[in-house]
Design a protein around this motif. Structure first.
Motif, short mmCIF file in Angstrom:
data_model
loop_
_atom_site.label_atom_id
_atom_site.label_comp_id
_atom_site.label_asym_id
_atom_site.label_seq_id
_atom_site.Cartn_x
_atom_site.Cartn_y
_atom_site.Cartn_z
N ARG A 1 -11.35 72.48 24.70
CA ARG A 1 -10.48 72.64 25.85
C ARG A 1 -9.94 71.31 26.38
N ASP A 2 -10.77 70.28 26.45
CA ASP A 2 -10.37 69.01 27.04
C ASP A 2 -9.26 68.31 26.26
N SER A 3 -9.10 68.68 24.99
CA SER A 3 -8.07 68.04 24.18
C SER A 3 -6.85 68.92 23.98
N LEU A 4 -6.91 70.18 24.46
CA LEU A 4 -5.77 71.08 24.31
C LEU A 4 -4.62 70.63 25.19
N ARG A 5 -3.41 70.70 24.65
CA ARG A 5 -2.22 70.35 25.43
C ARG A 5 -1.69 71.61 26.11
N LEU A 6 -2.57 72.24 26.89
CA LEU A 6 -2.24 73.49 27.56
C LEU A 6 -2.78 73.45 28.98
N ASN A 7 -2.19 74.28 29.85
CA ASN A 7 -2.80 74.37 31.17
C ASN A 7 -4.07 75.22 31.07
N ASN A 8 -4.90 75.17 32.08
CA ASN A 8 -6.21 75.81 32.01
C ASN A 8 -6.13 77.32 31.81
N ASN A 9 -5.16 77.98 32.46
CA ASN A 9 -5.05 79.43 32.32
C ASN A 9 -4.75 79.83 30.88
N ILE A 10 -3.81 79.13 30.25
CA ILE A 10 -3.48 79.44 28.86
C ILE A 10 -4.65 79.11 27.95
N ALA A 11 -5.33 78.01 28.23
CA ALA A 11 -6.50 77.64 27.42
C ALA A 11 -7.57 78.72 27.51
N ASP A 12 -7.82 79.22 28.73
CA ASP A 12 -8.81 80.28 28.90
C ASP A 12 -8.43 81.53 28.11
N GLN A 13 -7.15 81.91 28.15
CA GLN A 13 -6.71 83.11 27.43
C GLN A 13 -6.84 82.92 25.92
#
Length: 209
Positions: free
Chosen positions: A128-140
């Motif tokens: 998650r910490d390296s994803l270039r996404l906002n937290n909501n999209i990362a969670d989904q």
């Protein structure tokens, strides 16, 4: 165990960019999980890397082309390792679509080669910490990956395939580049998990030449 004088067991690996290793620098291409298994198996297996960057499960035509190109014979193995790209779909249809697509691939393989052994690989975890996404999209997306693994396990039971999950297998420290693609070190545990399944097939004499 496999007779040392026998030909290698052919294994078609239909996957995405993680299988292809397209995020690895040239100096680390030999560290891909498919290459590692080929080296470590001492000639027992011949893995054909049919990975492609960005490939989702709906790449059915591509699968049929790779299947035809591989020209597998009795005693061969098919590894299906796609689903990471499907996790981007947050429409609510991610899981059902992936299962439907994989079902088509599995049925096609069995129709062409009834005794082929199929390994269905559940997609790996993200960092998650390296994803270039906002937290909501990362969670989904993480939720989809976990749900895909559960659905793949059930599909494998229904289709008499072997399920192996890579979720939680790849260390986060090896996913630092973009949170998705493992580096050379991250390919090692993938190779270990899949090699264990392949060796088990041989040792239990489920691969009949």
């Amino acid at each position: 165990m496999k007779d040392d004088t026998a030909d290698p067991i052919s294994v078609l690996c239909f996957g995405d960019s993680i299988t292809e290793g397209n995020m690895l620098p040239e100096s680390e291409k030999s560290l891909r999980w498919t290459d590692r298994i080929n080296r470590d198996s001492a000639g027992c297996f011949r893995l054909v890397n049919a990975g492609k960057g960005g490939r989702p499960t709906d790449s059915i035509d591509e699968f049929k082309q790779e299947w035809h190109r591989a020209n597998l014979k009795s005693g061969s193995v098919l590894i299906l390792s796609v689903g990471t790209n499907d996790s981007r779909d947050i429409s609510g249809k991610c899981i059902s679509n992936a299962v439907a697509n994989l079902t088509i691939m599995i049925d096609h393989a069995y129709a062409a080669l009834p005794n082929v052994k199929i390994i269905l690989v559940g997609p790996a975890n993200l960092y998650r910490d390296s994803l270039r996404l906002n937290n909501n999209i990362a969670d989904q997306r993480i939720h989809n990956l976990q749900a895909l693994n559960k659905a793949y396990e059930q599909l494998a039971k229904e289709k008499h395939a072997i399920f192996v999950s890579l979720y939680g297998v790849v260390p986060e420290s090896t996913l630092n580049f973009d949170g998705v693609h493992p580096n050379g070190d991250g390919n090692a545990p993938i190779a270990r998990e899949i090699r264990t399944v392949l060796q088990s097939l041989v040792e239990t004499e489920k691969l009949i030449k």
